[in-house]
Scaffold this motif. Structure first.
Motif, short mmCIF file in Angstrom:
data_model
loop_
_atom_site.label_atom_id
_atom_site.label_comp_id
_atom_site.label_asym_id
_atom_site.label_seq_id
_atom_site.Cartn_x
_atom_site.Cartn_y
_atom_site.Cartn_z
N GLU A 37 0.86 -1.20 0.00
CA GLU A 37 0.00 0.00 0.00
C GLU A 37 0.89 1.25 0.00
N VAL A 38 0.63 2.15 -0.93
CA VAL A 38 1.38 3.40 -1.01
C VAL A 38 0.41 4.58 -1.08
N GLU A 39 0.83 5.71 -0.55
CA GLU A 39 0.00 6.92 -0.58
C GLU A 39 0.31 7.70 -1.85
N LYS A 40 -0.72 8.01 -2.63
CA LYS A 40 -0.51 8.71 -3.90
C LYS A 40 -1.54 9.82 -4.10
N ASN A 41 -1.13 10.88 -4.86
CA ASN A 41 -2.08 11.91 -5.29
C ASN A 41 -2.79 11.39 -6.53
N VAL A 42 -4.08 11.26 -6.43
CA VAL A 42 -4.84 10.75 -7.57
C VAL A 42 -5.94 11.75 -7.96
N THR A 43 -6.25 11.80 -9.23
CA THR A 43 -7.34 12.67 -9.72
C THR A 43 -8.64 11.88 -9.72
N VAL A 44 -9.62 12.42 -9.02
CA VAL A 44 -10.90 11.72 -8.94
C VAL A 44 -12.03 12.69 -9.30
N GLU A 45 -13.11 12.17 -9.73
CA GLU A 45 -14.29 12.98 -10.07
C GLU A 45 -15.24 12.96 -8.89
N LYS A 46 -15.53 14.15 -8.39
CA LYS A 46 -16.35 14.23 -7.19
C LYS A 46 -17.49 15.23 -7.38
N GLU A 47 -18.55 15.00 -6.64
CA GLU A 47 -19.64 15.97 -6.61
C GLU A 47 -19.31 17.02 -5.55
N VAL A 48 -19.25 18.24 -6.01
CA VAL A 48 -18.91 19.32 -5.07
C VAL A 48 -20.00 20.41 -5.12
N MET A 62 -28.64 40.67 -7.21
CA MET A 62 -27.89 39.42 -7.41
C MET A 62 -27.82 38.66 -6.07
N GLU A 63 -28.28 37.47 -6.11
CA GLU A 63 -28.28 36.65 -4.88
C GLU A 63 -27.49 35.34 -5.11
N PRO A 64 -26.75 34.90 -4.03
CA PRO A 64 -25.99 33.63 -4.17
C PRO A 64 -26.89 32.39 -4.02
N TYR A 65 -26.49 31.40 -4.71
CA TYR A 65 -27.19 30.12 -4.53
C TYR A 65 -26.16 28.98 -4.71
N THR A 66 -26.48 27.81 -4.22
CA THR A 66 -25.55 26.66 -4.25
C THR A 66 -26.11 25.57 -5.14
N VAL A 67 -25.15 25.03 -5.93
CA VAL A 67 -25.53 23.90 -6.79
C VAL A 67 -24.47 22.79 -6.61
N THR A 68 -24.89 21.59 -6.90
CA THR A 68 -23.93 20.45 -6.85
C THR A 68 -23.57 20.05 -8.26
N GLN A 69 -22.24 19.90 -8.47
CA GLN A 69 -21.80 19.47 -9.80
C GLN A 69 -20.55 18.60 -9.69
N LYS A 70 -20.33 17.84 -10.73
CA LYS A 70 -19.17 16.95 -10.75
C LYS A 70 -17.93 17.70 -11.20
N LYS A 71 -16.80 17.45 -10.42
CA LYS A 71 -15.56 18.11 -10.75
C LYS A 71 -14.39 17.15 -10.55
N LYS A 72 -13.35 17.32 -11.33
CA LYS A 72 -12.14 16.51 -11.15
C LYS A 72 -11.24 17.22 -10.14
#
Length: 332
Positions: A37-48, A62-72
């Motif tokens: 087992e080794v620790e590595k930086n990996v690129t993952v797709e996440k919902e943020v 202008m008003e703020p609002y929050t949305v969820t979207q997939k990001k690498k």
């Protein structure tokens, strides 16, 4: 096994250092591929959650609002992968090793046929030596007396009678040689024990006498025939067993079907410096000589006589050194 034990007259063990190829286990550091087992930086797709702004239709602001979207995104994770690592392992490999191997040497009890063959061998060689011009001990002693030896009449008669007694008692002992002690009646066992004692005493007295007369008696026909016969018995009755091998059975120490073949094998072992031969031959020769000359059957009797022979050799050594020192002094 019991039958072999009954055939043995005297046995002793020797140890011989021998080389052999063996598979041995050793600890060694080896490189192996292992999943780690080794620790590595990996690129993952996440919902943020992402904050955005939009215009409120009612207020016009202008008003703020929050949305969820997939990001690498990049993150640290423990992952499994094959990597070369060093570790200690027990491995097997072939190696040449030296170890002491035990061997059993036994001098066997002769069969009736062997006793008859041995007697015939002695007679043949005695006649051969006489035909070659050698005198017997009795003939040489008589000749020595006739030309005016150092003994007086009583001594001549005494030693002549001793030789006759020794010959007669040795013949009687030879009859016991074919019998195992366990098969003897108490009376026979006692008679054999008495004969052995008497032969020992006579031989000691004659040995003391012959030591003085050694140069005269050394090359007589019967002494030479006797020595050849002792060799005959040695070649035919000596066996060896490798105690380091399972189910190993006794085999003749000297190979061959006839005296000539066995003697050739004896000489080959001598020339080739065979370790078993050289380690055992001195004691084996002493055992054969003691048996032939005295007829002893018990291990205790053999051990006693062997010790006496060893003690005599030890006593002779300082004298030899002393004589050597005297001689060098005279030469200088």
């Amino acid at each position: 096994m019991a039958a072999t034990k009954k055939k043995e007259l005297y046995t002793f063990n020797i140890n011989i250092e021998q080389e052999s190829t063996k598979e041995v286990e050793i600890e060694r550091e080896v490189e192996v591929e292992k999943e780690v087992e080794v620790e590595k930086n990996v690129t993952v797709e996440k919902e943020v959650e992402v904050t955005k702004k939009r215009k409120n239709k009612e207020t016009g602001k202008m008003e703020p609002y929050t949305v969820t979207q997939k990001k690498k995104v990049k993150e640290k994770q423990l992952v499994k992968e094959m990597r070369p690592v060093k570790e200690k392992q027990i491995v097997k490999e072939e190696r040449t090793v030296k170890e002491e191997t035990p061997f059993k040497i036994d001098f066997r009890r002769p069969t009736r046929t062997q006793m008859e063959d041995g007697d015939m061998f002695y007679s043949i060689w005695l006649n051969k030596f006489i035909k070659m011009g050698l005198l017997t001990r009795a003939m040489l002693a008589k000749q020595h007396i006739d030309i005016g030896g150092t003994m007086d009449a009583e001594e001549k008669k005494y030693y002549s009678e001793l030789y006759v007694k020794l010959y007669e008692k040795q013949l009687q002992l030879q009859r016991f040689a074919l019998m195992d002690e366990s098969d003897m009646s108490p009376a026979r066992a006692e008679k054999r024990k008495k004969l052995i004692s008497e032969v020992g005493l006579i031989r000691k007295e004659l040995t003391d006498f012959e030591t003085v007369q050694a140069s005269m008696f050394e090359h007589t026909a019967d002494v030479k025939a006797r020595n050849k016969t002792i060799t005959w018995y040695l070649l035919h009755l000596a066996y060896v067993t490798n105690l380091g091998e399972e189910d190993s059975s006794p085999r003749p120490l000297f190979l061959g079907d006839s005296y000539e073949e066995k003697y050739d094998n004896y000489q080959s072992k001598e020339e080739e410096e065979d370790e078993i031969f050289w380690t055992a031959i001195d004691k084996l020769s002493s055992v054969a000589t003691i048996w032939y000359m005295s007829g002893v059957q018990d291990k205790e009797d053999f051990d006693t006589l062997l010790q006496e022979v060893s003690d005599e050799v030890m006593l002779d050594e300082p004298e030899a050194e002393e004589d050597s020192g005297d001689t060098s002094g005279e030469d200088s």
